[in-house]
Design a protein around this motif. Structure first.
Motif, short mmCIF file in Angstrom:
data_model
loop_
_atom_site.label_atom_id
_atom_site.label_comp_id
_atom_site.label_asym_id
_atom_site.label_seq_id
_atom_site.Cartn_x
_atom_site.Cartn_y
_atom_site.Cartn_z
N VAL A 143 0.81 -1.22 0.00
CA VAL A 143 0.00 0.00 0.00
C VAL A 143 0.84 1.27 0.00
CG1 VAL A 143 -0.25 0.18 2.51
CG2 VAL A 143 -2.05 1.08 1.02
N ILE A 144 2.06 1.23 0.55
CA ILE A 144 2.91 2.43 0.50
C ILE A 144 4.01 2.28 -0.56
CG2 ILE A 144 2.44 3.01 2.92
CD1 ILE A 144 5.35 2.17 3.56
N GLY A 145 3.87 1.29 -1.41
CA GLY A 145 4.81 1.12 -2.51
C GLY A 145 6.12 0.48 -2.09
N ASP A 146 7.16 0.74 -2.85
CA ASP A 146 8.47 0.18 -2.57
C ASP A 146 9.15 1.01 -1.48
OD1 ASP A 146 8.15 -1.71 -4.61
OD2 ASP A 146 8.95 -0.32 -6.12
N LEU A 147 9.62 0.34 -0.43
CA LEU A 147 10.28 1.04 0.67
C LEU A 147 11.57 1.71 0.22
CD1 LEU A 147 10.05 -1.18 3.88
CD2 LEU A 147 9.08 1.08 3.50
N LYS A 148 11.74 2.95 0.68
CA LYS A 148 12.95 3.68 0.34
C LYS A 148 13.66 4.26 1.57
CE LYS A 148 12.57 3.05 -4.07
NZ LYS A 148 13.57 2.19 -4.78
N ALA A 149 12.91 4.58 2.64
CA ALA A 149 13.52 5.24 3.79
C ALA A 149 12.84 4.82 5.08
CB ALA A 149 13.46 6.75 3.64
N VAL A 150 13.62 4.78 6.16
CA VAL A 150 13.12 4.39 7.49
C VAL A 150 13.70 5.34 8.53
CG1 VAL A 150 12.91 2.53 9.18
CG2 VAL A 150 13.15 1.96 6.74
N VAL A 200 27.30 1.51 8.00
CA VAL A 200 26.73 2.42 8.99
C VAL A 200 27.74 3.50 9.36
CG1 VAL A 200 27.49 0.94 10.90
CG2 VAL A 200 25.60 2.53 11.26
N SER A 201 27.22 4.67 9.67
CA SER A 201 28.01 5.74 10.26
C SER A 201 27.23 6.25 11.46
CB SER A 201 28.24 6.87 9.25
OG SER A 201 28.92 7.96 9.87
N ALA A 202 27.91 6.53 12.56
CA ALA A 202 27.17 6.87 13.78
C ALA A 202 27.93 7.86 14.65
CB ALA A 202 26.90 5.59 14.57
N PHE A 203 27.15 8.58 15.45
CA PHE A 203 27.69 9.49 16.45
C PHE A 203 26.96 9.23 17.76
CE2 PHE A 203 28.51 11.53 12.43
CZ PHE A 203 29.81 11.98 12.57
N GLY A 204 27.65 9.40 18.86
CA GLY A 204 27.04 9.21 20.17
C GLY A 204 27.99 9.66 21.25
N SER A 205 27.47 9.80 22.45
CA SER A 205 28.32 10.23 23.55
C SER A 205 27.65 9.94 24.89
CB SER A 205 28.65 11.72 23.44
OG SER A 205 27.46 12.48 23.33
N LEU A 206 28.42 10.09 25.95
CA LEU A 206 27.92 9.95 27.31
C LEU A 206 27.77 11.36 27.86
CD1 LEU A 206 27.28 7.96 29.65
CD2 LEU A 206 29.70 8.06 30.27
N ASP A 207 26.55 11.88 27.81
CA ASP A 207 26.32 13.29 28.13
C ASP A 207 25.63 13.54 29.46
OD1 ASP A 207 27.45 14.21 25.76
OD2 ASP A 207 25.59 13.91 24.65
N TYR A 208 25.07 12.50 30.06
CA TYR A 208 24.31 12.71 31.30
C TYR A 208 24.77 11.79 32.42
CZ TYR A 208 20.35 13.09 34.52
OH TYR A 208 19.58 13.27 35.64
N TYR A 209 24.82 10.50 32.17
CA TYR A 209 25.22 9.54 33.20
C TYR A 209 26.74 9.47 33.31
CZ TYR A 209 20.33 8.26 32.99
OH TYR A 209 18.96 8.31 33.02
N GLY A 260 19.63 -0.33 -1.42
CA GLY A 260 19.73 1.11 -1.30
C GLY A 260 18.77 1.77 -0.33
N ILE A 261 18.07 1.00 0.49
CA ILE A 261 17.18 1.59 1.49
C ILE A 261 18.02 2.32 2.54
CG2 ILE A 261 15.49 1.09 3.31
CD1 ILE A 261 14.60 -1.34 1.68
N LYS A 262 17.62 3.53 2.88
CA LYS A 262 18.31 4.31 3.90
C LYS A 262 17.52 4.26 5.20
CE LYS A 262 21.21 5.75 0.72
NZ LYS A 262 20.53 5.17 -0.47
N ALA A 263 18.22 4.16 6.31
CA ALA A 263 17.55 4.11 7.61
C ALA A 263 18.34 4.90 8.64
CB ALA A 263 17.39 2.66 8.08
N SER A 264 17.62 5.46 9.60
CA SER A 264 18.28 6.13 10.72
C SER A 264 17.69 5.61 12.02
CB SER A 264 18.09 7.65 10.63
OG SER A 264 16.74 8.01 10.85
#
Length: 384
Positions: A143-150, A200-209, A260-264
């Motif tokens: 119903v939403i066609g071919d998946l391209k992004a998530v 995959v490419s990612a960013f993250g950090s310990l900012d509170y705990y 080629g599906i992109k996801a975040s």
């Protein structure tokens, strides 16, 4: 075999699912449990089976001939050790996610299951939640066609209570919370799209705990427990701001999947609310869930057809059982796997691939966001 006799390794919080397996006179019964805590074992007997064999040495549990299968519900860093030992003892294995805390560990478990000729099932209970099953069926309908992004946003309210007051807070025990908490979401992305992540490419950090508090400090003995925003006296008690904590409390991943599906994927452990928001976009429309209000929205785009005249809202029905009714279903599937070789919704390879993405993303985060490619080939086969 008419009844599967189960042993449980790990009598902590997740052991609550054992009640779905203990059905005297039915297809499964829990006959034993192992844990390092005698208090937890006693509580397990009271809640599940007062006659269950209990031991603080899991080897004694595995040596019992009256146990056909074992559920590994121990901390993440022990999954590999416990699963391999159970398979070598000739037991079928249900292992909570993540399958292991390294890709190599996952490969070793999978190889051992093949050698033993025993079933191995990973505890991805989100595949058994009606909301995500409904989302998958809607997308599969076209119903939403071919998946391209998530897009996936995971707001982990109570992140401190769940992860930073105990063993989860160190990389040595978890590698990253992208494996512990994120493995569910990474798996659902793979499952619903039908595609695995390639890089995959990612960013993250310990900012509170984390911080400079002593590693031995517990909430009940802390001088500032009455004013600390993370103090808890009735749950895990290690200080959430202790020195040893080194696991990121927020992460942002960008993934390229097959075709080629992109996801975040975004995860944060110090938000005030708790929800998982999934958005899938295809060539004909968009699907989005609202797990707080139990709804799924399908919006369609102009296409010179009926799609341009209507959108759809799905109202999810309540189900009995923990984790939105998923736990009884996944427990039943494990028994039917052992008894009838009926294949469940999950696979060991899917368990391996969610760990692979979590490990790759962690590597990317800790090296400044570099692109990390992900192989579907096992480390064992690469060495042959």
């Amino acid at each position: 075999m008419e009844t599967v006799r189960l042993g449980i390794i790990g009598a902590g919080l997740r052991s609550g699912i054992a009640r779905y397996w203990h059905n005297p006179g039915g297809k499964s019964v829990v006959v034993g449990a192992a844990d390092v805590s005698e208090a937890r074992l006693k509580a397990f007997q009271e809640k599940v089976n007062e006659h269950a064999f209990i031991t603080t040495d899991y080897h004694e549990l595995l040596a019992r001939p009256d146990i056909d299968a074992v559920a590994i519900l121990s901390p993440d860093y022990l999954h590999e050790e416990h699963a391999i030992a159970a398979l070598r003892a000739g037991k079928h294995v249900y292992c909570e996610k993540p399958l292991a805390i390294t890709v190599e560990g996952c490969d070793r478990i999978i190889e051992e299951s093949k050698k033993a000729g025993k079933h191995l099932m990973v505890g991805f209970n989100m595949r058994y939640m009606s909301m995500y099953q409904t989302m998958k069926e809607i997308i599969d309908s076209g119903v939403i066609g071919d998946l391209k992004a998530v897009w996936v946003r995971h707001f982990v309210g109570y992140g401190g209570y769940f992860y930073y007051h105990d063993w989860h807070g160190t990389a040595e025990n978890t590698t990253s919370l992208l494996l512990q908490k994120g493995s569910h979401d990474l798996d659902v992305i793979h499952w619903i799209t039908g595609k695995y992540t390639k890089k995959v490419s990612a960013f993250g950090s310990l900012d509170y705990y984390g911080g400079d508090m002593p590693n031995t400090l517990t909430c009940p003995e802390c001088e500032i427990k009455d004013t600390c925003p993370e103090a808890t006296l009735n749950y895990f008690t290690q200080c959430a701001f202790r020195k040893e904590i080194d696991v990121e409390d927020n992460n942002m991943l960008i993934m390229e999947l097959e075709d080629g599906i992109k996801a975040s994927y975004l995860q944060c452990h110090f938000t005030p609310d708790y929800s998982r928001n999934y958005t899938f976009i295809g060539t004909k429309g968009r699907l989005e869930n609202d797990d707080v209000n139990d709804k799924i929205y399908v919006k369609t785009r102009k296409s010179n057809s009926w799609h341009e005249f209507s959108d759809i809202t799905y109202d999810m029905k309540k189900e009995e059982g923990s984790h939105g009714g998923a736990d009884p279903k996944i427990c039943r599937d494990f028994i039917e796997l052992v008894l009838y070789n009926k294949q469940p919704l999950t696979t060991p390879f899917a368990g391996r691939m969610s760990v692979a993405v979590g490990c790759a993303a962690t590597e990317s985060i800790r090296s400044g966001g570099k692109v990390v490619e992900i192989s579907q080939a096992s480390t064992a086969s690469l060495c042959e």
